[in-house]
Scaffold this active site. Structure first.
Site, PDB file in Angstrom:
ATOM      1  N   PRO A  60       0.683  -1.263   0.093  1.00  0.00           N
ATOM      2  CA  PRO A  60       0.057  -0.145  -0.013  1.00  0.00           C
ATOM      3  C   PRO A  60       0.825   1.417   0.084  1.00  0.00           C
ATOM      4  O   PRO A  60       1.273   1.680   1.049  1.00  0.00           O
ATOM      5  CB  PRO A  60      -0.662  -0.211   1.229  1.00  0.00           C
ATOM      6  CG  PRO A  60       0.064  -0.826   2.107  1.00  0.00           C
ATOM      7  CD  PRO A  60       0.870  -1.858   1.319  1.00  0.00           C
ATOM      8  N   ASP A 236       5.615   2.534   2.308  1.00  0.00           N
ATOM      9  CA  ASP A 236       4.810   1.613   2.334  1.00  0.00           C
ATOM     10  C   ASP A 236       4.184   2.174   3.703  1.00  0.00           C
ATOM     11  O   ASP A 236       4.573   2.311   4.730  1.00  0.00           O
ATOM     12  CB  ASP A 236       5.568   0.413   2.894  1.00  0.00           C
ATOM     13  CG  ASP A 236       4.951  -1.130   3.081  1.00  0.00           C
ATOM     14  OD1 ASP A 236       3.513  -0.728   3.429  1.00  0.00           O
ATOM     15  OD2 ASP A 236       5.185  -1.831   3.060  1.00  0.00           O
ATOM     16  N   HIS A 237       2.707   2.507   3.368  1.00  0.00           N
ATOM     17  CA  HIS A 237       1.917   2.952   4.651  1.00  0.00           C
ATOM     18  C   HIS A 237       1.719   1.834   5.810  1.00  0.00           C
ATOM     19  O   HIS A 237       1.404   2.365   6.724  1.00  0.00           O
ATOM     20  CB  HIS A 237       0.527   3.499   4.156  1.00  0.00           C
ATOM     21  CG  HIS A 237      -0.013   4.477   4.684  1.00  0.00           C
ATOM     22  ND1 HIS A 237       0.535   5.105   5.793  1.00  0.00           N
ATOM     23  CD2 HIS A 237      -0.843   5.153   4.542  1.00  0.00           C
ATOM     24  CE1 HIS A 237      -0.248   5.968   6.330  1.00  0.00           C
ATOM     25  NE2 HIS A 237      -1.343   6.132   5.266  1.00  0.00           N
ATOM     26  N   ARG A 238       2.088   0.645   5.581  1.00  0.00           N
ATOM     27  CA  ARG A 238       1.918  -0.294   6.696  1.00  0.00           C
ATOM     28  C   ARG A 238       2.793  -0.213   7.682  1.00  0.00           C
ATOM     29  O   ARG A 238       2.810  -0.189   9.040  1.00  0.00           O
ATOM     30  CB  ARG A 238       2.102  -1.812   6.198  1.00  0.00           C
ATOM     31  CG  ARG A 238       1.025  -2.406   5.149  1.00  0.00           C
ATOM     32  CD  ARG A 238       1.406  -3.421   4.760  1.00  0.00           C
ATOM     33  NE  ARG A 238       2.524  -3.612   4.101  1.00  0.00           N
ATOM     34  CZ  ARG A 238       3.140  -4.635   3.567  1.00  0.00           C
ATOM     35  NH1 ARG A 238       2.673  -5.805   3.738  1.00  0.00           N
ATOM     36  NH2 ARG A 238       4.469  -4.535   2.957  1.00  0.00           N
ATOM     37  N   LEU A 240       5.394   3.136   7.630  1.00  0.00           N
ATOM     38  CA  LEU A 240       5.453   4.484   7.669  1.00  0.00           C
ATOM     39  C   LEU A 240       4.044   5.223   7.661  1.00  0.00           C
ATOM     40  O   LEU A 240       3.384   5.039   6.816  1.00  0.00           O
ATOM     41  CB  LEU A 240       6.334   5.221   6.717  1.00  0.00           C
ATOM     42  CG  LEU A 240       7.799   4.992   6.895  1.00  0.00           C
ATOM     43  CD1 LEU A 240       8.981   5.098   5.597  1.00  0.00           C
ATOM     44  CD2 LEU A 240       8.674   5.583   7.942  1.00  0.00           C
TER      45      LEU A 240
END
Length: 267
Positions: A60, A236-238, A240
């Site tokens: 993501p 990566d939004h998981r 950061l």
């Protein structure tokens, strides 16, 4: 040999499924509309394609854009480049970025981490190995410069030049393509501006760098012409969050805009 990217771990089942789903389900006869020709994908290009699909379909990703004023930095480069040449080294903008990134990644360890999907753990790395995307005749290859946070500007400049030349000559080893914890992709040499790079899994971030351009900027209420460098941090939004990414990018920009002359001078 797999020379495309530094990460050679096998893809997980969900990735394989996503890759399969992305393939066209029906062959198209393009020759119906005019002459065509076909060219087989090289092993390198096949690997690049597979890795890009895996990254695109499993991470993501968020893109954070920013600009850095590198006017003063370029003046320092011009001042000290001849001295570096005497040492057989090339002082480039990428050298400055590697130096700045190494220090910023120490301050922001999440940007230097990886996600372990099986255990749902963030893996923090006590090393800083930065991959540098190189545009070779055979395609995109990403050699890794080790311990960027522990080396001075002369060391980084010399190693970057040597590694880039080896890569373009296809003499880089498999070991030199593995173990990267972060990657940069610099399109400035070919005239690119802002762009959104794809993360090299299992890394969690990549910095895209465009070409610096002279632009009018308001400084203390007055217009001045400054050289502005376009940047894009894809992350990566998981791992950061947005605030993490902004702080990280701001520290990179601060390091470039206020680069210490003491860090350039040769001992």
């Amino acid at each position: 040999q797999d020379l495309a990217l530094q990460n050679t771990a096998p893809a997980a089942a969900p990735v394989a499924a996503a890759t399969s789903a992305a393939r066209p389900t029906e062959a198209i006869d393009f020759a119906k509309w005019g002459p065509t020709r076909r060219e087989k994908l090289s092993p390198l290009r096949r690997t690049v394609s597979r890795r890009m699909v895996e990254s695109w379909t499993t991470i993501p990703k968020i893109n954070q854009f920013a600009d850095a004023d590198i006017t003063a930095l370029l003046a320092l480069r011009k001042k000290y480049a001849p001295a570096y040449e005497k040492h057989g080294s090339h002082l480039t903008l990428t050298s400055f970025i590697l130096f700045t990134l190494g220090r910023a990644l120490n301050k922001h360890p999440r940007a230097n981490a990886s996600m372990d999907d099986a255990s749902l753990e963030i893996v923090y790395k006590d090393y800083c190995h930065i991959g540098v995307a190189v545009d070779s005749e055979g395609g995109l290859i990403v050699p890794v410069l080790r311990d960027a946070d522990k080396k001075d500007l002369l060391q980084l400049s010399s190693e970057l030049h040597a590694l880039t030349e080896k890569t373009r000559q296809r003499k880089v080893s498999i070991e030199e393509l593995q173990g990267g914890s972060f990657t940069i992709s610099n399109q400035g040499s070919v005239g690119g501006s802002h762009f959104t790079p794809i993360i090299y899994a299992p890394q969690v971030a990549i910095l895209g760098i465009g070409q610096g351009q002279a632009k009018p900027v308001a400084i203390d209420g007055k217009i001045a012409i400054r050289t502005i460098l376009p940047l894009c941090l894809a992350y990566d939004h998981r791992v950061l969050d947005g605030a993490d990414a902004v702080r990280f990018l701001k520290d990179i920009i601060a390091g470039l805009e206020a680069f210490a002359e003491a860090d350039i001078k040769l001992k």
